[in-house]
Design a protein around this motif. Sequence first.
Motif, mmCIF file in Angstrom:
data_model
loop_
_atom_site.group_PDB
_atom_site.id
_atom_site.type_symbol
_atom_site.label_atom_id
_atom_site.label_comp_id
_atom_site.label_asym_id
_atom_site.label_seq_id
_atom_site.Cartn_x
_atom_site.Cartn_y
_atom_site.Cartn_z
ATOM 1 N N VAL A 90 8.678 24.541 115.118
ATOM 2 C CA VAL A 90 8.281 24.149 113.762
ATOM 3 C C VAL A 90 6.857 23.604 113.852
ATOM 4 N N PRO A 91 5.866 24.412 113.565
ATOM 5 C CA PRO A 91 4.475 23.960 113.684
ATOM 6 C C PRO A 91 4.078 23.017 112.557
ATOM 7 N N ASP A 92 3.031 22.283 112.792
ATOM 8 C CA ASP A 92 2.395 21.448 111.778
ATOM 9 C C ASP A 92 0.998 21.989 111.518
ATOM 10 N N ALA A 93 0.355 21.468 110.474
ATOM 11 C CA ALA A 93 -1.026 21.838 110.170
ATOM 12 C C ALA A 93 -1.766 20.603 109.686
ATOM 13 N N VAL A 94 -3.072 20.677 109.737
ATOM 14 C CA VAL A 94 -3.896 19.594 109.187
ATOM 15 C C VAL A 94 -5.082 20.219 108.466
ATOM 16 N N LEU A 95 -5.345 19.739 107.268
ATOM 17 C CA LEU A 95 -6.526 20.131 106.507
ATOM 18 C C LEU A 95 -7.600 19.084 106.753
ATOM 19 N N MET A 96 -8.818 19.528 107.073
ATOM 20 C CA MET A 96 -9.910 18.615 107.390
ATOM 21 C C MET A 96 -11.096 18.904 106.486
ATOM 22 N N GLY A 97 -11.673 17.843 105.920
ATOM 23 C CA GLY A 97 -12.829 18.032 105.054
ATOM 24 C C GLY A 97 -13.415 16.707 104.627
ATOM 25 N N ALA A 98 -14.679 16.716 104.245
ATOM 26 C CA ALA A 98 -15.331 15.505 103.762
ATOM 27 C C ALA A 98 -14.837 15.185 102.354
ATOM 28 N N GLY A 99 -14.452 13.930 102.146
ATOM 29 C CA GLY A 99 -14.046 13.494 100.814
ATOM 30 C C GLY A 99 -12.569 13.620 100.501
ATOM 31 N N LEU A 100 -11.787 14.199 101.401
ATOM 32 C CA LEU A 100 -10.341 14.293 101.171
ATOM 33 C C LEU A 100 -9.700 12.907 101.250
ATOM 34 N N TYR A 109 -5.345 16.170 120.720
ATOM 35 C CA TYR A 109 -5.842 17.464 121.199
ATOM 36 C C TYR A 109 -6.346 18.362 120.070
ATOM 37 N N VAL A 110 -6.169 17.947 118.814
ATOM 38 C CA VAL A 110 -6.722 18.676 117.671
ATOM 39 C C VAL A 110 -8.104 18.094 117.360
ATOM 40 N N TYR A 111 -9.123 18.955 117.403
ATOM 41 C CA TYR A 111 -10.491 18.494 117.185
ATOM 42 C C TYR A 111 -10.753 18.270 115.701
ATOM 43 N N VAL A 112 -11.340 17.107 115.381
ATOM 44 C CA VAL A 112 -11.719 16.772 114.008
ATOM 45 C C VAL A 112 -13.229 16.513 113.992
ATOM 46 N N PRO A 113 -14.011 17.245 113.200
ATOM 47 C CA PRO A 113 -15.462 17.025 113.153
ATOM 48 C C PRO A 113 -15.810 15.622 112.639
ATOM 49 N N ASP A 114 -16.932 15.104 113.079
ATOM 50 C CA ASP A 114 -17.405 13.796 112.626
ATOM 51 C C ASP A 114 -17.604 13.807 111.115
ATOM 52 N N GLY A 115 -17.164 12.723 110.472
ATOM 53 C CA GLY A 115 -17.331 12.584 109.034
ATOM 54 C C GLY A 115 -16.254 13.245 108.197
ATOM 55 N N TYR A 116 -15.304 13.912 108.863
ATOM 56 C CA TYR A 116 -14.228 14.584 108.144
ATOM 57 C C TYR A 116 -12.984 13.693 108.098
ATOM 58 N N THR A 117 -12.310 13.707 106.945
ATOM 59 C CA THR A 117 -11.007 13.063 106.842
ATOM 60 C C THR A 117 -9.921 14.132 106.965
ATOM 61 N N THR A 118 -8.718 13.677 107.242
ATOM 62 C CA THR A 118 -7.640 14.628 107.544
ATOM 63 C C THR A 118 -6.442 14.410 106.631
ATOM 64 N N VAL A 119 -5.805 15.516 106.294
ATOM 65 C CA VAL A 119 -4.537 15.491 105.552
ATOM 66 C C VAL A 119 -3.507 16.197 106.416
ATOM 67 N N PRO A 150 -12.497 18.183 96.862
ATOM 68 C CA PRO A 150 -13.281 17.106 96.239
ATOM 69 C C PRO A 150 -14.786 17.361 96.234
ATOM 70 N N ARG A 151 -15.271 18.213 97.151
ATOM 71 C CA ARG A 151 -16.710 18.463 97.260
ATOM 72 C C ARG A 151 -16.977 19.920 97.642
ATOM 73 N N ASN A 152 -18.201 20.359 97.375
ATOM 74 C CA ASN A 152 -18.643 21.632 97.961
ATOM 75 C C ASN A 152 -18.713 21.471 99.467
ATOM 76 N N GLY A 153 -18.380 22.509 100.202
ATOM 77 C CA GLY A 153 -18.561 22.422 101.642
ATOM 78 C C GLY A 153 -17.571 23.249 102.427
ATOM 79 N N THR A 154 -17.572 22.998 103.726
ATOM 80 C CA THR A 154 -16.710 23.716 104.661
ATOM 81 C C THR A 154 -15.514 22.845 105.018
ATOM 82 N N TYR A 155 -14.337 23.418 104.878
ATOM 83 C CA TYR A 155 -13.090 22.749 105.237
ATOM 84 C C TYR A 155 -12.456 23.530 106.391
ATOM 85 N N TYR A 156 -11.675 22.825 107.189
ATOM 86 C CA TYR A 156 -11.004 23.453 108.318
ATOM 87 C C TYR A 156 -9.502 23.208 108.229
ATOM 88 N N VAL A 157 -8.752 24.186 108.692
ATOM 89 C CA VAL A 157 -7.301 24.038 108.840
ATOM 90 C C VAL A 157 -6.977 24.282 110.313
#
Length: 204
Positions: A90-100, A109-119, A150-157
């Motif tokens: 049963v995998p999990d996921a995380v959405l990463m982006g500025a302003g979330l 072990y999951v990389y999160v870019p600087d300045g990004y919040t996670t869901v 919440p903002r224009n930009g690049t988000y990661y999953v």
Amino acid sequence: MRQLGIAWAASLILTVFLWPAAAGHVPGFPGNKHGFDEAIHVDDPAKSWAFYGELHEEMEAQYYRLDVGAGDRIYLELLVPTGPSQEGFVPDAVLMGAGLDAKGRPPDYVYVPDGYTTVLIQGGMPGKATYEGFSPSSFYSVAHFEVAAPRNGTYYVAVYGTLRGGRYSLVVGYRESFSLSEWILVPVSLISVYRWEGQGIPFI
């Protein structure tokens, strides 16, 4: 022999014309790209995609990149195929982006870019599988999430499995749209999906 050829051609034509209405997702195959710097770019995140990936071991992640505008709807769903080889995965996921609005943190072990919040999007096994009649195939929908960016930009999953590896499908987007080449390549794509499910070539 001629009748067999006609039947095959007829089934191929039906496949091409019926598949989008039945399945709804354009298939994508991320392969063995697992590093953050190899994040799979999702072209047009509003378009409905299904990425058929695999985590080969525990504590492994696979990343996707979405470029969206402020207020755009981000739609995500996480599926796993049925079958004994998938038991306990049963995998999990995380959405990463500025302003979330932050909710939970993924493992280290999951990389999160600087300045990004996670869901954090936690997977959970439902009581029964969903059957998709056209493929035909069945799968479990283990997670679903949507939010307005919440903002224009690049988000990661990132999709990851803490306890073990396994096959998963990440659905991105909600608008059904198919290019001409995607229509033409439907039969090849379906074979790749069957292989992802674990079916052998002779059976397919």
